[in-house]
Enzyme design. Structure first.
Site, PDB file in Angstrom:
ATOM      1  N   HIS A  36       0.872  -1.184   0.000  1.00 19.59           N
ATOM      2  CA  HIS A  36       0.000   0.000   0.000  1.00 19.59           C
ATOM      3  C   HIS A  36       0.909   1.234   0.000  1.00 19.59           C
ATOM      4  O   HIS A  36       2.018   1.193   0.531  1.00 19.59           O
ATOM      5  CB  HIS A  36      -0.849  -0.033   1.279  1.00 19.59           C
ATOM      6  CG  HIS A  36      -1.912   1.016   1.372  1.00 19.59           C
ATOM      7  ND1 HIS A  36      -1.636   2.313   1.719  1.00 19.59           N
ATOM      8  CD2 HIS A  36      -3.252   0.960   1.182  1.00 19.59           C
ATOM      9  CE1 HIS A  36      -2.762   3.014   1.745  1.00 19.59           C
ATOM     10  NE2 HIS A  36      -3.763   2.210   1.418  1.00 19.59           N
ATOM     11  N   ASP A  62       3.202  -4.379   7.926  1.00 14.98           N
ATOM     12  CA  ASP A  62       1.957  -3.624   7.803  1.00 14.98           C
ATOM     13  C   ASP A  62       0.815  -4.635   7.886  1.00 14.98           C
ATOM     14  O   ASP A  62       0.544  -5.362   6.934  1.00 14.98           O
ATOM     15  CB  ASP A  62       1.974  -2.880   6.463  1.00 14.98           C
ATOM     16  CG  ASP A  62       0.625  -2.268   6.096  1.00 14.98           C
ATOM     17  OD1 ASP A  62      -0.355  -2.487   6.831  1.00 14.98           O
ATOM     18  OD2 ASP A  62       0.561  -1.582   5.063  1.00 14.98           O
ATOM     19  N   GLN A  67      -4.402  -5.116   6.680  1.00 15.69           N
ATOM     20  CA  GLN A  67      -5.423  -5.986   6.078  1.00 15.69           C
ATOM     21  C   GLN A  67      -5.397  -7.390   6.664  1.00 15.69           C
ATOM     22  O   GLN A  67      -6.086  -8.283   6.162  1.00 15.69           O
ATOM     23  CB  GLN A  67      -5.206  -6.071   4.558  1.00 15.69           C
ATOM     24  CG  GLN A  67      -5.378  -4.759   3.837  1.00 15.69           C
ATOM     25  CD  GLN A  67      -6.813  -4.241   3.873  1.00 15.69           C
ATOM     26  OE1 GLN A  67      -7.764  -4.994   4.105  1.00 15.69           O
ATOM     27  NE2 GLN A  67      -6.982  -2.953   3.660  1.00 15.69           N
ATOM     28  N   LYS A 105     -10.166  -0.814  10.443  1.00 15.07           N
ATOM     29  CA  LYS A 105     -10.254  -1.977   9.557  1.00 15.07           C
ATOM     30  C   LYS A 105     -10.557  -3.250  10.349  1.00 15.07           C
ATOM     31  O   LYS A 105     -10.650  -4.330   9.790  1.00 15.07           O
ATOM     32  CB  LYS A 105      -8.964  -2.114   8.756  1.00 15.07           C
ATOM     33  CG  LYS A 105      -8.764  -0.948   7.774  1.00 15.07           C
ATOM     34  CD  LYS A 105      -7.574  -1.158   6.888  1.00 15.07           C
ATOM     35  CE  LYS A 105      -7.128   0.117   6.211  1.00 15.07           C
ATOM     36  NZ  LYS A 105      -7.960   0.496   5.071  1.00 15.07           N
ATOM     37  N   CYS A 124      -4.782   2.595  -3.702  1.00 14.80           N
ATOM     38  CA  CYS A 124      -3.535   3.078  -3.082  1.00 14.80           C
ATOM     39  C   CYS A 124      -2.436   2.020  -3.175  1.00 14.80           C
ATOM     40  O   CYS A 124      -1.645   1.848  -2.228  1.00 14.80           O
ATOM     41  CB  CYS A 124      -3.747   3.497  -1.622  1.00 14.80           C
ATOM     42  SG  CYS A 124      -4.916   4.826  -1.438  1.00 14.80           S
TER      43      CYS A 124
HETATM   44  N1  PLP Z   1      -1.682  -0.536   4.593  1.00  7.79           N
HETATM   45  C1  PLP Z   1      -2.613  -1.275   3.998  1.00  7.79           C
HETATM   46  C2  PLP Z   1      -2.273  -2.663   3.554  1.00  7.79           C
HETATM   47  C3  PLP Z   1      -3.889  -0.773   3.819  1.00  7.79           C
HETATM   48  O1  PLP Z   1      -4.821  -1.503   3.223  1.00  7.79           O
HETATM   49  C4  PLP Z   1      -4.176   0.540   4.273  1.00  7.79           C
HETATM   50  C5  PLP Z   1      -5.508   1.140   4.048  1.00  7.79           C
HETATM   51  O2  PLP Z   1      -6.218   0.772   3.151  1.00  7.79           O
HETATM   52  C6  PLP Z   1      -3.166   1.255   4.893  1.00  7.79           C
HETATM   53  C7  PLP Z   1      -1.928   0.691   5.041  1.00  7.79           C
HETATM   54  C8  PLP Z   1      -3.408   2.643   5.413  1.00  7.79           C
HETATM   55  O3  PLP Z   1      -4.304   2.589   6.479  1.00  7.79           O
HETATM   56  P1  PLP Z   1      -4.885   3.929   7.118  1.00  7.79           P
HETATM   57  O4  PLP Z   1      -5.438   4.729   5.985  1.00  7.79           O
HETATM   58  O5  PLP Z   1      -5.914   3.451   8.074  1.00  7.79           O
HETATM   59  O6  PLP Z   1      -3.754   4.619   7.788  1.00  7.79           O
END
Ligand code: PLP
Length: 452
Positions: free
Chosen positions: A152, A229, A232, A255, A393
């Site tokens: 992401h 990270d 998900q 999430k 993203c």
């Molecule tokens: N990392 C992953 C894999 C994501 O799917 C997302 C959000 O869709 C993020 C990071 C960023 O999360 P946030 O917007 O809650 O900071």
């Protein structure tokens, strides 16, 4: 600071007969029947554009169970105060509730202590915190940060900003045609120049579950720090950071059925203790003069200013809910939904699934020959079906498969087989039109009202 293992909030809820548990537990239905828990989510029980809502945008954010909404309302109605300050009853209650949430995050992740949990706004802020602390103390000119093609943007851009400012570079691990990372290529990228590995546990764009245990072990064998990270992953798979051997693990509360504005960074205790502060301000200091400041230990050192206390309380309630439901039961239910989703979509002409790895969560990313992804999203919305269309993203991940955008249906345990069949029925009906270009330009609200 109050006792982080305090169960004040939990006990209080138990007295109120709620205990933050899924409704089916009270109703005495079988443990693990996660389908019954759908009743706990008010937002799922509404009509959108005249149809029952099918919420397939869980990758973007999840809906909230009533216990989360109630815990937050109760906090603001009774306990609202700043934390760790003031010697009055409400300050003590708010502090207990906040620290109780921290302990619950530690329990969810299998951390060895609540002191290993830093509250942040979400995954994005968590990765930025690590890039600016771990990154700045470890990465210099000529060094490399290894990440994957699936990341992401939140796990790319903060590292890129760091790399640009210190003269380091990013090395992405390629993925194969199924959307799984290539471990041999990963092994080859780990060298003495590699200072940090940053990888997602689960890809948001494709749903691939990465082999993080092997990837962490390979990095650790070379003494490289690993940031995972988990945005998900946490709502779909049991996570145990201690068993994984992760140095740092980051996720967002929204999430995993909690509120927006709150997330957490897990950091191994000894590693957190070595990191310099990032943001400065109140609550993160021991002593301040105009000449010099000494800082608190972790996690306070990384929580400058007033935190999102009410959101942390909501997150704690969400995590207790998930833990009561049981992540193995959630994963088993989602696995069944994922198989049905793949079968239904694979059977529709002109649909191309992107990301077909053997190990996936219930996410289907797809394109349809001759149709624009935003048109597909719009037509599905007209039928009450919420999917995401766009680049999610994760532009490098989609470009690997030759597309700039896809339609993504990302499921949670509360989705149903019926919703998946409705998705398939609307898509099939779209396929049946003679002129596929019609969908790109002229489809209007109501055109498909007899479908699904
Ligand atoms: N990392 C992953 C894999 C994501 O799917 C997302 C959000 O869709 C993020 C990071 C960023 O999360 P946030 O917007 O809650 O900071």
């Amino acid at each position: 600071m109050s006792d982080a293992s305090s169960s004040y909030y939990f006990l209080d809820e138990a007295r109120a007969g709620k205990a933050g548990l899924p409704s089916f537990v009270h109703e005495g239905t079988a443990t693990g029947d996660v389908r019954a828990a759908r009743a706990d989510f008010p937002a799922l029980h509404q009509r959108v554009n005249g149809h029952p809502l099918a919420w397939f945008d869980n990758g973007a954010t999840t809906q909230k169970p009533r216990v989360v909404l109630e815990a937050m309302t109760r906090f603001y109605e009774r306990d609202n105060s700043n934390v760790h300050r003031g010697a009055h009853t409400l300050a003590a209650r708010a502090t207990d509730a906040y620290e109780d949430a921290r302990a619950t995050v530690a329990r969810l992740l299998g951390a060895s202590s609540p002191q290993e949990i830093v509250f942040v706004r979400g995954t994005t802020e968590g990765v930025n915190l690590l890039a600016n602390t771990l990154g700045r103390s470890r990465v210099g000119a000529g060094d490399e940060i290894v990440l994957t093609t699936l990341e992401h943007h939140a796990n790319i851009v903060p590292w890129q900003l760091l790399a640009q400012s210190v003269g380091a570079r990013l090395r992405p691990v390629p993925v194969d045609d199924s959307g799984q990372v290539q471990l041999d290529a990963y092994a080859a990228l780990l060298t003495e120049r590699t200072k940090i590995v940053a990888l997602s546990h689960v890809s948001n764009a494709l749903g691939t579950v990465l082999p993080v245990d092997s990837m962490i072990a390979m990095a650790k064998a070379r003494g490289i720090s690993v940031v995972v990270d988990g945005a998900q992953a946490v709502a779909h798979l049991p996570v145990d950071v201690t068993a994984l051997g992760a140095d740092f693990y980051v996720f967002s509360g929204h999430k995993i059925f909690g509120p927006t504005g709150i997330g957490a960074v897990y950091g191994r205790r000894d590693l957190l203790a070595e990191l310099p502060p990032w943001q400065g301000g109140g609550s993160m200091i021991r002593d301040v003069t105009f000449e010099h400041t000494t800082f608190s230990g972790p996690p306070a050192r990384f929580e400058a200013g007033t935190p999102s206390i009410g959101d942390a309380v909501g997150l704690g309630a969400a995590l207790r809910y998930v833990l009561a439901l049981g992540l193995p039961a959630i994963a088993a239910r989602e696995d069944r939904l994922a198989r049905l989703l793949t079968d239904v979509l694979s059977d529709i002409p002109r649909v191309r699934l992107i990301g077909t790895a053997a190990h996936k969560v219930a996410v289907a990313s797809f394109v349809v020959e001759g149709m624009r992804t935003d048109d597909i999203g719009r037509v599905l919305d007209e039928h009450g079906i919420a999917v995401r269309s766009g680049h999610h993203c994760a532009q490098p991940a989609l470009r690997r498969f030759g597309v700039e955008s896809s339609v993504r249906a990302s499921l949670a345990f509360y989705n149903t087989e019926d919703e998946i069949h409705r998705l398939g029925a609307v898509l099939r009906r779209m396929m049946r039109t003679d002129d596929v270009k019609h969908w790109g330009a002229t489809v209007k609200k109501g055109d498909l009202s007899s479908s699904a």
